[in-house]
Design a protein around this motif. Structure first.
Motif, PDB file in Angstrom:
ATOM      1  N   ARG A  46      12.255   2.329  -4.974  1.00 28.44           N
ATOM      2  CA  ARG A  46      11.189   1.845  -4.169  1.00 28.44           C
ATOM      3  C   ARG A  46      12.113   1.738  -2.933  1.00 28.44           C
ATOM      4  N   ASN A  50       7.972  -4.532  -3.142  1.00 26.43           N
ATOM      5  CA  ASN A  50       6.790  -4.824  -4.025  1.00 26.43           C
ATOM      6  C   ASN A  50       6.587  -4.237  -5.500  1.00 26.43           C
ATOM      7  N   VAL A 561       2.257   9.234  -6.019  1.00 30.48           N
ATOM      8  CA  VAL A 561       2.421   9.048  -7.386  1.00 30.48           C
ATOM      9  C   VAL A 561       3.884   9.079  -7.975  1.00 30.48           C
ATOM     10  N   GLU A 610       3.841   4.851 -11.284  1.00 32.72           N
ATOM     11  CA  GLU A 610       3.298   3.902 -10.181  1.00 32.72           C
ATOM     12  C   GLU A 610       2.700   4.866  -9.330  1.00 32.72           C
ATOM     13  N   PRO A 612      -0.302   4.478  -6.008  1.00 33.61           N
ATOM     14  CA  PRO A 612      -0.927   3.849  -4.761  1.00 33.61           C
ATOM     15  C   PRO A 612      -2.545   4.350  -5.006  1.00 33.61           C
ATOM     16  N   VAL A 615      -5.251   2.391   0.250  1.00 31.75           N
ATOM     17  CA  VAL A 615      -4.286   1.801   1.312  1.00 31.75           C
ATOM     18  C   VAL A 615      -4.949   1.641   2.896  1.00 31.75           C
ATOM     19  N   GLU A 622      -3.595  -2.821   0.506  1.00 30.24           N
ATOM     20  CA  GLU A 622      -2.649  -2.224  -0.573  1.00 30.24           C
ATOM     21  C   GLU A 622      -3.315  -2.317  -2.014  1.00 30.24           C
ATOM     22  N   THR A 624      -2.098  -0.869  -5.633  1.00 30.92           N
ATOM     23  CA  THR A 624      -1.037  -0.257  -6.277  1.00 30.92           C
ATOM     24  C   THR A 624      -1.198  -0.499  -7.746  1.00 30.92           C
ATOM     25  N   ASN A 626       0.655   0.236 -11.704  1.00 26.74           N
ATOM     26  CA  ASN A 626       1.854   0.496 -12.328  1.00 26.74           C
ATOM     27  C   ASN A 626       1.435   0.324 -13.859  1.00 26.74           C
ATOM     28  N   TYR A 649      -2.479  -6.194  -5.126  1.00 24.88           N
ATOM     29  CA  TYR A 649      -3.433  -5.849  -4.413  1.00 24.88           C
ATOM     30  C   TYR A 649      -3.306  -7.004  -3.230  1.00 24.88           C
TER      31      TYR A 649
END
Length: 987
Positions: A46, A50, A561, A610, A612, A615, A622, A624, A626, A649
């Protein structure tokens, strides 16, 4: 490390405010510039922190400021463990997984086998001695070259595989280290005259070139022994009862020091002899001598005694002896303490040498690949000092028995007298014994990582090999030599030799039964003959082959992704071979040990994605998702699938909601499957029905012992037989669990100049089904005999594991590895962080509190859950707080650790207003302070731990294991006020 602790919940904030990973402002800002990182709990790279799982980042700088001299000390601190009890250096006299001297970590109050330890993201295999090696020994970890420790407080079997049930600890070394650094640290306990102090010396070096890098460290850590003599709260262990119920020593008029108890370091009958008259056993199970102390003749009516103490002033009854104890009398009328007991180890000494190295070479091929390697070698030498009672049986008619005691007959042969009746039994304070362990641990990694042919995809493949080889030695009385030494003939008045000397030319005759022998003055040549070192070996190996790839899968309107996919093969093998005398049961009054030998392997495939979802929308800054999965196939327990789903979130920039839910799967460790069947013995004092009619005894125990038809003054004369074995042949199953966390992070924007504030709270639940565990024989006995009489009568719960012989009233306890029906932990973590520029520098405040709302388990499915939250050893709340101020080259810090008081009265059915037991502890506070000065190339840190010399709280005997008068609990400091100094010099 308290300053870094708040990262437990704040690390998932966006990168510009991810400074919570480090306590220093400069390093915090630097962390924001890192572009490709992998945070524990996920395999996906990343550009920020986050993540849906709460992670805690502990830095080496904060460890130094808190005075921790090793990685082990830092990881076992209250701030990391949440106040749950850990196996540390105070458990040298107890049977623990990994053997004496091992240090382990178990998150969320669960066993170490449910916490996975990684080094640079790769498994650290188990190490230690004896058959129960199943968790990583923290002693093998380097300290000098470590950059940080990442702690995941969330189940992660789908990401990391078996063992990651309660969490994961990842030790990360310093990347791209260049130069040379010398470091030295000394911790000096001021209240123990230096005893228990520790010293660490290290050298760290690193070089880099265009295509290669190399770095490594060598370090030496030594910890001095701390004995019971060295601390005030262990010099005189007492019953600790309330309402004047302690046994009062008639010699001092005070509570007796080191009386006979059943919990922890305690006294034992010494300096006495057991005598008896011809005839059937008494109601208490042994022949007893009847007569008044020093007055009555054998067989006369009077006080009943079964122990006699040498007393040259007594002429009547048994000349030269006075009666000390028997049915209906307190056992503590006997001698139970001598000075050598204070030589026992409170904290065992250790010498550790650690070498670590890592290299990398850029191939300029295979996708800009780098070939890399790591090597770790560690040697631990640890030892413990104990105290031994010697129960020495003299056969009826032996010439070693004086004529004045020739009348005595106690019982049949107990194993030392070649089938003859015992004429007299001496209970001798033998003195100190010693145990030693040497553990050599090696871990070697070779791998390659680089770019795949797909844009932005990378691969990483490695192999590793780990080996722990240990020898362990303990001093034991050898039964066969004892037997031969007690079978003697008299060659001249007062002179003896072994009867079978021709076939045993080295045999040394046992000493005659007299006052000198009973008091423990034993001939050295006889001691050297019967008391011998017994040495065993343990080897544990683990091989790993792993490969993983990661990169972008496709794009969504909210972003790309990302995915990670991999496969792994692991094989583990254990081989523990106890000393031959231990295997053959030739260790007198000590447990037997069988060979533990077995292996297992597993193949796994796993993946993580993961995505998103949304957004920069109204109400959704956000969202996201996972998800991870793992398919596991063990040779021993078949296959299973685990998964984990996480969500992040952010409705607005400064509020984040996160959550995870997943499953875990843990195959039993090798020792849990294959540990050799062992028959051991506990002292007869562990029979919970001994003298149960005395005042202050738990009413449930009174009812249950009465139900077995035992008299209130019952005294067991038989050892408690304890049978343990691995569970592979008894249907032991793999354990499964579910894990849920839900968290909220708030970082409100403050007016200019007000500083930065962040707050987080996380709720967690871990529920383990079919958990693999051993309860412990002493705990089984306590929980059986103190249980509800209705359960006792129904042979329910722990009483299923206890049987009492109908003829001689002896106890047998079965304490093998079984599947617990349920094991639950629930609670909340609260963290607060506030930073503000003040004057020429920056002030930083951290607060972290852990609350356990449930710590419960049950052994059988039909049993009720028993919740131990808030009880001794399981505080409901623990916390750490610190404030620091940094300016120019200076930094000062003040920290506090807090453990809430505990109370076990309700669980044991006791009214705290009237109970004779002390089953509560007050709040416990530890204050620490330090100052650091950093100049060009060197740094000096000085400080004091336990600034106000707060001793551990005290409890009474009879329920929980104790160290002196304090609970045996790793959250308390046994060293007292300790000064420390750390000096580093870099070139």
């Amino acid at each position: 490390m308290v300053g870094g602790i708040v990262a437990a919940s704040l690390s998932m904030l966006s990168a510009p405010v991810a400074m919570a990973q480090d306590a220093t402002v400069t390093q915090a800002d630097e962390s924001a510039s890192v572009e490709d990182i992998v945070v524990i709990g996920s395999r996906i790279r990343r550009d920020n922190y986050n993540a849906p799982s709460p992670t805690q980042v502990v830095t080496r700088e904060e460890a130094t400021l808190q005075g921790f001299a090793s990685t082990t000390e830092a990881l076992q601190s209250t701030a990391v463990t949440g106040g749950t009890s850990q196996i540390n250096n105070s458990y040298g006299g107890y049977v623990t997984n990994g053997g004496p001297g091992a240090n382990t970590i178990g998150l969320r109050g669960m066993s170490p086998s449910r916490t996975l330890v990684l080094l640079n993201g790769r498994r650290v295999s188990p190490a230690g001695s004896r058959g129960s090696v199943g968790a990583a020994d923290l002693n093998v970890l380097p300290t000098a070259i470590i950059d940080r420790v990442e702690v995941l407080r969330d189940g992660a079997s789908s990401v990391y595989g078996s063992d990651a049930v309660a969490g994961v600890v990842n030790i990360q070394t310093r990347n791209n280290f260049e130069g040379v650094t010398f470091e030295g640290q000394r911790n000096e306990p001021l209240e123990a005259n230096g005893a228990g102090g520790s010293t660490r010396l290290s050298l760290t070096a690193g070089v880099r070139a265009d295509r290669w890098r190399a770095a490594g460290s060598v370090e030496r850590y030594e910890r001095d022994e701390l004995t019971l003599r060295d601390r005030e709260f262990t010099r005189c262990q007492t019953d600790g009862f309330r309402n004047g119920q302690d046994y009062i020593d008639p010699l001092t008029g005070q509570s007796k020091c080191y009386p006979i108890t059943t919990t922890g370091s305690n006294g034992v009958t010494i300096n006495t002899v057991a005598l008896g008259v011809e005839g059937p056993p008494s109601a208490s199970g042994a022949r007893t001598f009847i007569g008044t102390a020093g007055v009555g003749a054998p067989g006369s009516v009077g006080t009943v005694f079964n122990r006699w103490r040498p007393n040259a002033g007594v002429a009547g009854g048994v000349p030269g002896f006075e009666g000390v104890g028997g049915p209906g009398n307190d056992l503590n009328v006997r001698d139970t303490f001598e000075d050598r007991m204070l030589n026992e180890s409170l904290i065992s000494p250790v010498d550790i040498t650690t070498l670590y190295g890592e290299v990398g070479y850029d191939l300029h091929a295979l996708g800009n690949a780098e070939v890399y390697g790591e090597a770790l070698f560690n040697q631990r030498k640890s030892s413990q000092t104990g105290y031994r009672q010697l129960s020495l049986d003299y056969a009826k008619g032996s010439p070693l028995i004086p004529d004045s005691l020739a009348f005595s007959t106690i019982s049949g042969d107990q194993g030392l007298n070649k089938g003859q009746d015992v004429g007299a039994r001496a209970f001798i304070g033998f003195g100190n014994d010693h145990s030693e362990q040497e553990v050599d641990f090696g871990r070697y990694v070779a791998g390659i990582k680089g770019d795949l042919f797909l844009p932005e995809w990378r691969y990483d493949a490695y192999v590793s090999y780990s080996r722990s080889k240990s020898t362990y030695t303990s001093e034991q009385f050898l039964t066969d030599r004892m037997i031969e030494s007690l079978d003697v003939v008299e060659t001249a008045p007062g002179q003896f030799q072994c009867a079978e000397l021709a076939s045993n030319p080295g045999c040394v005759a046992a000493p005659a039964l007299n006052a000198q022998t009973i008091r423990g003055a034993l001939p050295q040549d006889w001691v050297d003959y019967v008391f011998r070192p017994v040495t065993g070996t343990t080897e544990f190996t683990e091989k790993v082959v792993s490969i993983g790839i990661d990169g972008p899968l496709f794009s969504l309107p909210a972003g790309r992704v990302m995915g990670f996919f991999g496969a792994e093969w692991r094989e583990s093998e254990i081989d523990d071979t106890p000393g031959l005398d231990s295997q053959l049961g030739n260790t007198y009054n000590f447990s037997t040990s069988a060979i533990t030998r077995g292996s297992d392997s597993v193949k796994e495939v796993f993946g993580e994605i993961e995505a998103p979802i949304l957004v920069d929308l109204p109400g959704v800054r956000e969202l996201t998702l996972n998800g991870s999965f793992r398919y596991t196939d063990y040779d021993s327990y078949g296959d299973d699938t685990t998964y984990k789903v996480g969500l992040v979130y952010r409705p607005i920039d400064w509020v984040t909601v996160r959550g995870t839910y997943g499953t875990s799967y843990r195959a039993p460790a090798l020792f849990e499957q294959f540990v050799g069947a062992t028959t051991g013995f506990l002292s007869n004092t562990n029979d919970r029905c001994n003298n149960y009619g005395a005042p202050g005894v738990n009413p449930n125990r009174v009812a249950n012992c009465t139900a077995e038809g035992l008299a209130g003054d019952f005294q067991s004369t038989n050892s408690v037989t304890v049978i343990t074995a691995g569970g592979a042949d008894a249907g032991l199953a793999a354990e499964t669990s579910t894990n849920m966390t839900v968290g909220l992070v708030v970082q409100p924007p403050l007016p200019s100049g007000w500083g930065d504030l962040a707050f987080a709270v996380d709720y967690y639940e871990i529920e383990v089904e079919n958990g693999v565990s051993r309860t412990g024989a002493a705990q089984i006995l306590t929980r059986c005999y103190d249980s509800n009489p209705a359960d006792f009568a129904a042979d329910a719960g722990f009483c299923r594991l206890v049987t009492r012989d109908a003829v001689d009233n002896s106890l047998t306890v079965r304490d093998s590895y079984v599947n617990l029906a349920t094991d639950n932990v629930k609670g909340l973590d609260y963290t607060v962080r506030y930073r503000k520029d003040v004057g020429p520098g920056t002030a930083l405040f951290n607060l972290a509190i852990t609350q356990y709302t449930e710590i419960s388990n049950k052994l059988f499915a039909e049993d009720p859950l028993e919740d131990y939250t808030g009880m001794i050893d399981n505080p409901e709340f623990t916390g750490t707080a610190d404030v620091s101020y940094a300016w120019d080259k200076w930094r000062v810090r003040y920290g506090v650790e807090w453990i809430q008081g505990t109370d076990s009265y309700a669980y044991y059915g006791e009214d705290p207003a009237t109970s004779d037991y002390d089953l509560a502890t007050d709040d416990y506070w530890l204050h620490n302070t330090s100052v650091q000065y950093a100049s060009d190339g060197w740094t000096a840190t000085l400080g004091v731990r336990n600034l106000f010399n707060d001793n551990p709280p005290t409890i009474s005997s009879g329920v929980y294991n104790r160290v002196g008068n304090a609970p045996l609990y790793s959250g308390y400091d046994y060293l007292g006020r300790t000064a420390f100094v750390n000096l580093t010099k870099s070139f």
